[in-house]
Design an enzyme around this catalytic site. Structure first.
Site, PDB file in Angstrom:
ATOM      1  N   GLU A  15       1.161  -1.275   0.073  1.00 57.20           N
ATOM      2  CA  GLU A  15      -0.051   0.038  -0.090  1.00 57.20           C
ATOM      3  C   GLU A  15       1.029   1.239  -0.097  1.00 57.20           C
ATOM      4  O   GLU A  15       1.977   1.403   0.758  1.00 57.20           O
ATOM      5  CB  GLU A  15      -1.091  -0.033   1.087  1.00 57.20           C
ATOM      6  CG  GLU A  15      -1.605   1.223   1.362  1.00 57.20           C
ATOM      7  CD  GLU A  15      -2.689   1.185   2.368  1.00 57.20           C
ATOM      8  OE1 GLU A  15      -3.626  -0.089   2.493  1.00 57.20           O
ATOM      9  OE2 GLU A  15      -3.038   2.057   3.387  1.00 57.20           O
ATOM     10  N   THR A  46      -3.788   4.804  -1.528  1.00 51.49           N
ATOM     11  CA  THR A  46      -4.967   5.465  -0.565  1.00 51.49           C
ATOM     12  C   THR A  46      -5.613   6.561  -1.164  1.00 51.49           C
ATOM     13  O   THR A  46      -5.257   7.082  -2.129  1.00 51.49           O
ATOM     14  CB  THR A  46      -4.305   5.797   0.745  1.00 51.49           C
ATOM     15  OG1 THR A  46      -3.134   6.536   0.510  1.00 51.49           O
ATOM     16  CG2 THR A  46      -3.659   4.707   1.514  1.00 51.49           C
ATOM     17  N   ARG A 105     -15.499   3.134   4.075  1.00 53.50           N
ATOM     18  CA  ARG A 105     -16.188   4.097   4.238  1.00 53.50           C
ATOM     19  C   ARG A 105     -15.643   5.581   4.469  1.00 53.50           C
ATOM     20  O   ARG A 105     -15.967   6.679   4.072  1.00 53.50           O
ATOM     21  CB  ARG A 105     -16.866   3.931   5.820  1.00 53.50           C
ATOM     22  CG  ARG A 105     -17.826   4.916   6.167  1.00 53.50           C
ATOM     23  CD  ARG A 105     -18.465   4.962   7.433  1.00 53.50           C
ATOM     24  NE  ARG A 105     -17.218   5.327   8.308  1.00 53.50           N
ATOM     25  CZ  ARG A 105     -16.999   5.301   9.659  1.00 53.50           C
ATOM     26  NH1 ARG A 105     -18.345   5.063  10.385  1.00 53.50           N
ATOM     27  NH2 ARG A 105     -15.844   5.744  10.337  1.00 53.50           N
TER      28      ARG A 105
HETATM   29  C1  LIG Z   1      -6.625  -1.815   4.408  1.00 56.08           C
HETATM   30  C2  LIG Z   1      -7.480  -0.504   4.872  1.00 56.08           C
HETATM   31  C3  LIG Z   1      -7.196   0.601   3.902  1.00 56.08           C
HETATM   32  C4  LIG Z   1      -7.739   1.942   4.195  1.00 56.08           C
HETATM   33  N1  LIG Z   1      -7.433   3.072   3.227  1.00 56.08           N
HETATM   34  C5  LIG Z   1      -8.218   4.211   3.545  1.00 56.08           C
HETATM   35  C6  LIG Z   1      -8.064   5.285   2.721  1.00 56.08           C
HETATM   36  O1  LIG Z   1      -7.193   4.974   1.563  1.00 56.08           O
HETATM   37  N2  LIG Z   1      -8.480   6.313   3.001  1.00 56.08           N
HETATM   38  C7  LIG Z   1      -9.502   6.544   3.921  1.00 56.08           C
HETATM   39  O2  LIG Z   1      -9.698   7.626   4.299  1.00 56.08           O
HETATM   40  N3  LIG Z   1      -9.387   5.411   4.888  1.00 56.08           N
HETATM   41  C8  LIG Z   1      -8.933   4.491   4.799  1.00 56.08           C
HETATM   42  N4  LIG Z   1      -8.870   3.506   5.699  1.00 56.08           N
HETATM   43  C9  LIG Z   1      -9.575   3.637   7.075  1.00 56.08           C
HETATM   44  C10 LIG Z   1     -11.300   3.465   7.040  1.00 56.08           C
HETATM   45  O3  LIG Z   1     -11.843   4.293   5.899  1.00 56.08           O
HETATM   46  C11 LIG Z   1     -11.615   3.579   8.208  1.00 56.08           C
HETATM   47  O4  LIG Z   1     -11.390   2.573   9.061  1.00 56.08           O
HETATM   48  C12 LIG Z   1     -13.164   3.803   8.502  1.00 56.08           C
HETATM   49  O5  LIG Z   1     -13.435   4.230   9.768  1.00 56.08           O
HETATM   50  C13 LIG Z   1     -14.091   2.549   8.229  1.00 56.08           C
HETATM   51  O6  LIG Z   1     -14.072   1.980   6.755  1.00 56.08           O
HETATM   52  P1  LIG Z   1     -14.823   0.805   6.576  1.00 56.08           P
HETATM   53  O7  LIG Z   1     -14.636   0.723   5.037  1.00 56.08           O
HETATM   54  O8  LIG Z   1     -14.193  -0.485   7.155  1.00 56.08           O
HETATM   55  O9  LIG Z   1     -16.280   0.989   7.081  1.00 56.08           O
HETATM   56  P2  LIG Z   1     -17.433   0.130   7.028  1.00 56.08           P
HETATM   57  O10 LIG Z   1     -17.326  -1.169   6.612  1.00 56.08           O
HETATM   58  O11 LIG Z   1     -18.841   0.954   6.560  1.00 56.08           O
HETATM   59  O12 LIG Z   1     -17.773   0.147   8.616  1.00 56.08           O
HETATM   60  C14 LIG Z   1     -17.704   1.178   9.745  1.00 56.08           C
HETATM   61  C15 LIG Z   1     -18.351   1.052  10.812  1.00 56.08           C
HETATM   62  O13 LIG Z   1     -19.735   0.836  10.810  1.00 56.08           O
HETATM   63  C16 LIG Z   1     -19.948  -0.431  11.142  1.00 56.08           C
HETATM   64  N5  LIG Z   1     -21.121  -0.668  10.117  1.00 56.08           N
HETATM   65  C17 LIG Z   1     -21.163  -1.158   8.806  1.00 56.08           C
HETATM   66  N6  LIG Z   1     -22.155  -1.174   8.398  1.00 56.08           N
HETATM   67  C18 LIG Z   1     -23.170  -0.918   9.222  1.00 56.08           C
HETATM   68  C19 LIG Z   1     -24.507  -0.979   9.281  1.00 56.08           C
HETATM   69  N7  LIG Z   1     -25.102  -1.397   8.065  1.00 56.08           N
HETATM   70  N8  LIG Z   1     -25.094  -0.731  10.367  1.00 56.08           N
HETATM   71  C20 LIG Z   1     -24.683  -0.278  11.592  1.00 56.08           C
HETATM   72  N9  LIG Z   1     -23.346  -0.371  11.475  1.00 56.08           N
HETATM   73  C21 LIG Z   1     -22.495  -0.536  10.591  1.00 56.08           C
HETATM   74  C22 LIG Z   1     -18.914  -1.300  11.287  1.00 56.08           C
HETATM   75  O14 LIG Z   1     -19.025  -2.394  12.111  1.00 56.08           O
HETATM   76  C23 LIG Z   1     -17.816  -0.305  11.501  1.00 56.08           C
HETATM   77  O15 LIG Z   1     -17.929  -0.116  13.038  1.00 56.08           O
HETATM   78  C24 LIG Z   1      -8.548   2.105   5.512  1.00 56.08           C
HETATM   79  C25 LIG Z   1      -8.423   1.194   6.263  1.00 56.08           C
HETATM   80  C26 LIG Z   1      -7.916  -0.075   5.821  1.00 56.08           C
HETATM   81  C27 LIG Z   1      -8.212  -1.412   6.915  1.00 56.08           C
END
Ligand SMILES: Cc1cc2nc3c(=O)[nH]c(=O)nc-3n(C[C@H](O)[C@H](O)[C@H](O)COP(=O)(O)OP(=O)(O)OC[C@H]3O[C@@H](n4cnc5c(N)ncnc54)[C@H](O)[C@@H]3O)c2cc1C
Length: 295
Positions: A15, A46, A105
């Site tokens: 990454e 990212t 997200r």
């Molecule tokens: C490998 C990796 C790469 C990343 N790269 C970036 C990047 O490039 N840019 C950046 O800004 N961030 C990045 N992040 C950080 C990420 O955006 C954050 O961790 C963010 O807070 C959550 O993203 P997610 O896609 O896991 O969210 P989600 O899967 O939407 O989950 C977010 C939260 O909501 C909860 N949730 C999900 N669905 C529901 C629902 N239907 N109802 C209620 N609660 C729900 C989950 O349990 C979790 O607590 C990265 C993270 C990782 C692990």
């Protein structure tokens, strides 16, 4: 479509981050020049806040794909975006031959930062509904649960919702304790999550970095790591040496635990990657041949 999971296991992925704002992309390409020499299966880029940073994600992911013939993965988030914004980015990626997306997200300062999509699952569904199999979509997962989730089980239930939308693979948040990862992976499998899980590893290169990372993602820091950071913290070079040694050992142990892949958070430090790569290469290839021999 090129699906790297069918070719090599365990996979080996990197990454990087794109330049911020209007800074030139040349420095980033200098880093990529070095990274591709380690033959990663993909390099993901990212995605931050702000128009020009986002344009740079598209530009660099496209460059990885077209200049280096390496699989480029564009991260995409829901922060401050409308359906139309996302469609414009996806159309551009598709036109540039980028076929892999990490759908997220995004990190929030405030819930009002979100646009038309509130969870990564809504973004994934949008991509699947509108682009079918034009893109392989990856999603993030959290071995120590996402900081906002009330429990690991609740977080895994939402992870499963993402998987059921047709996600190809999962890339994990960084962690330092492999036992935590193994226990969480067992739980995920018991809940019926079958997608390959690529384990995220970030080498510690300074005392300040570890504080920042822990604050950001809440990763547990093993006593052994705390000890070397405390002992050598006043000398950045020594912390970096210890951090590279720790990450190398961590990866060797993860490979022995049959992980489906290693995702290295490179922080654009090609020299750190070179050191880790030389420490893990023979183990990685031994595992790859063993997996092939098993069929
Ligand atoms: C490998 C990796 C790469 C990343 N790269 C970036 C990047 O490039 N840019 C950046 O800004 N961030 C990045 N992040 C950080 C990420 O955006 C954050 O961790 C963010 O807070 C959550 O993203 P997610 O896609 O896991 O969210 P989600 O899967 O939407 O989950 C977010 C939260 O909501 C909860 N949730 C999900 N669905 C529901 C629902 N239907 N109802 C209620 N609660 C729900 C989950 O349990 C979790 O607590 C990265 C993270 C990782 C692990």
């Amino acid at each position: 479509m090129d699906n790297f999971f069918s070719k090599l296991a365990p996979s080996y992925t990197f990454e990087i981050f794109p330049p911020k704002g209007n800074k030139s992309t040349e420095g980033t390409y200098g880093v990529i020049d070095s990274l591709v020499s380690f033959n990663p299966d993909l390099i993901s880029v990212t995605y931050g806040a702000g128009g020009s940073s986002r344009d740079n994600t598209v530009e660099i992911a496209s460059g990885i794909q077209n200049r280096y013939h390496t699989c480029g993965v564009a991260h995409l988030t829901c922060v401050g975006t409308t359906r139309e914004d996302i469609r414009a980015i996806l159309d551009q990626l598709k036109a540039n031959g980028v076929r892999n997306i990490l759908a997220l997200r995004g990190d929030l300062k405030d819930k009002s930062d979100l646009g038309d999509f509130h969870y990564a699952s809504e973004l994934i569904k949008f991509i699947k509904d509108n682009y079918g199999d034009d893109f392989d979509v990856f999603a993030a997962c959290y071995p120590e649960k996402h900081p906002e989730a009330p429990s690991i089980e609740e977080d895994l239930r939402h992870l499963k919702e993402k998987c059921e939308l047709g996600v190809k693979g999962l890339i994990s948040q960084l962690f330092f304790d492999n036992d935590i990862f193994s226990r969480w992976r067992d739980k995920a499998r018991a809940m019926g999550i079958t997608q390959p899980i690529i384990a995220g590893v970030m080498p510690i290169t300074s005392a300040a970095q570890i504080e920042k990372v822990v604050e950001m993602c809440g990763a547990s820091v093993p006593e052994r790591v705390r000890r070397f950071v405390n002992a050598y913290g006043h000398h950045q070079g020594a912390v970096k040496e210890a951090g590279i040694a720790y990450a190398t050992e961590q990866i060797i142990d993860l490979l022995a635990r049959d992980v489906e892949g290693i995702h290295l958070y490179t922080m654009n430090q090609a020299d750190t990657v070179r050191r880790i790569d030389s420490g893990i290469r023979s183990v990685l290839y031994t595992k790859r041949y063993a997996v092939r021999a098993d069929g």
